[in-house]
Design an enzyme around this catalytic site. Structure first.
Site, PDB file in Angstrom:
ATOM      1  N   ARG A  53      -3.835  -9.832   4.888  1.00 62.21           N
ATOM      2  CA  ARG A  53      -4.342 -10.439   3.356  1.00 62.21           C
ATOM      3  C   ARG A  53      -2.965  -9.705   2.678  1.00 62.21           C
ATOM      4  O   ARG A  53      -2.638  -8.400   2.677  1.00 62.21           O
ATOM      5  CB  ARG A  53      -5.341  -9.373   2.969  1.00 62.21           C
ATOM      6  CG  ARG A  53      -5.576  -9.376   1.428  1.00 62.21           C
ATOM      7  CD  ARG A  53      -6.872  -8.638   0.920  1.00 62.21           C
ATOM      8  NE  ARG A  53      -7.156  -8.902  -0.594  1.00 62.21           N
ATOM      9  CZ  ARG A  53      -6.603  -7.989  -1.396  1.00 62.21           C
ATOM     10  NH1 ARG A  53      -5.801  -7.248  -0.975  1.00 62.21           N
ATOM     11  NH2 ARG A  53      -7.102  -8.463  -2.578  1.00 62.21           N
ATOM     12  N   LYS A  96       0.696  -1.061   0.002  1.00 63.29           N
ATOM     13  CA  LYS A  96       0.079   0.004  -0.050  1.00 63.29           C
ATOM     14  C   LYS A  96       0.780   1.221   0.070  1.00 63.29           C
ATOM     15  O   LYS A  96       1.969   1.436   0.591  1.00 63.29           O
ATOM     16  CB  LYS A  96      -0.930  -0.079   1.070  1.00 63.29           C
ATOM     17  CG  LYS A  96      -2.060  -1.069   1.054  1.00 63.29           C
ATOM     18  CD  LYS A  96      -3.323  -0.753   0.230  1.00 63.29           C
ATOM     19  CE  LYS A  96      -3.954  -1.879  -0.325  1.00 63.29           C
ATOM     20  NZ  LYS A  96      -5.254  -1.967   0.650  1.00 63.29           N
TER      21      LYS A  96
END
Length: 255
Positions: free
Chosen positions: A238, A204
């Site tokens: 995840r 991210k």
């Protein structure tokens, strides 16, 4: 939870696994490295990604779910979708979990469809409209806003008969870097302990952009954050890099 993108345009691995053979090989690799859930993504949700309907999602999924079910019966299979028709297709093919980034906001039939399947459901915090899901909003208190949203939506789910709910605070979706670090620091408060929590911070931008690195150069930093959220009770990670995450989980469990 290992990420299996079937997309041509995902931000860090688009086009790598969008054939059935490549998808199965990558799933096998992740399971060998320690993944317990394979999260199949037929649609990219990165900023400026192509928006596709359920027909195209189903076309991309093809026989991947049923082939995974046959080849790796011990694996749990989740499908990353916000379309009720894709959920129906995935259920018939043998999926185990619905992973919806939209919190049921992009397809009004989704909650009811999930209830009809009886599948567990991952509920994520996100802005209410697809076109604005990456628009950074100004939150008074990010944790208060996330909890208000997640607990209201989870109540809606319980009312229609969805019993197994997992909460995802929505890293990378419309939040500032500072807000996302606050979410990391206060993971223990997500959902106020009512439901298990999934954390998806792999590759991210709130991690790599401030460091001036690429999404593929932040494994060490990501694992430190993974360890931090595990200590606060996160139940599912995840991830793209299963091997490194599994080592982090093992280190945490040995404490």
């Amino acid at each position: 939870m290992g990420i299996l993108n079937l997309t041509p345009d995902s931000f860090s691995d688009g086009g790598k696994f969008n054939t059935e053979k490549a998808a199965l090989l990558h799933a096998e690799k992740m399971l060998t490295e320690g993944a317990e859930i394979i999260d199949i993504g037929p649609q990219s949700t990165r900023p400026n990604a192509e928006f596709i309907d359920s027909n195209e999602e189903i076309r991309r999924l093809g026989k991947v779910i049923s082939s995974l079910r046959k080849e790796f019966p011990e694996a749990l299979i989740s499908v990353d979708t916000f379309w009720s028709e894709t959920v129906r297709f995935g259920y018939n093919e043998g999926m185990d979990i619905v992973n919806d980034i939209s919190a049921g906001q992009f397809d009004k039939k989704l909650f009811e469809t999930v209830s009809q399947t009886g599948l567990p459901y991952i509920l994520m915090h996100v802005n209410p409209v697809y076109e604005e899901m990456h628009v950074k909003k100004k939150f008074g208190n990010i944790m208060v806003e996330i909890n208000k949203f997640l607990l209201e939506k989870s109540q809606n789910l319980l009312e229609v008969g969805v019993k197994d709910i997992i909460l995802d605070p929505g890293f990378g979706f419309g939040k500032t870097v500072d807000d996302q670090h606050k979410m990391i620091d206060e993971t223990e408060y997500i959902g106020l302990g009512k439901f298990p929590v999934l954390i998806g911070i792999s590759r991210k931008s709130f991690i790599y952009k401030p460091l001036g690195k690429s999404p593929l150069e932040i494994s060490e930093e990501t694992q430190k954050l993974h360890y931090k959220v595990l200590k606060q009770g996160a139940k599912i990670l995840r991830v793209h890099d299963v091997k490194a995450a599994k080592e982090t989980v093992n280190a945490f469990l040995k404490e």
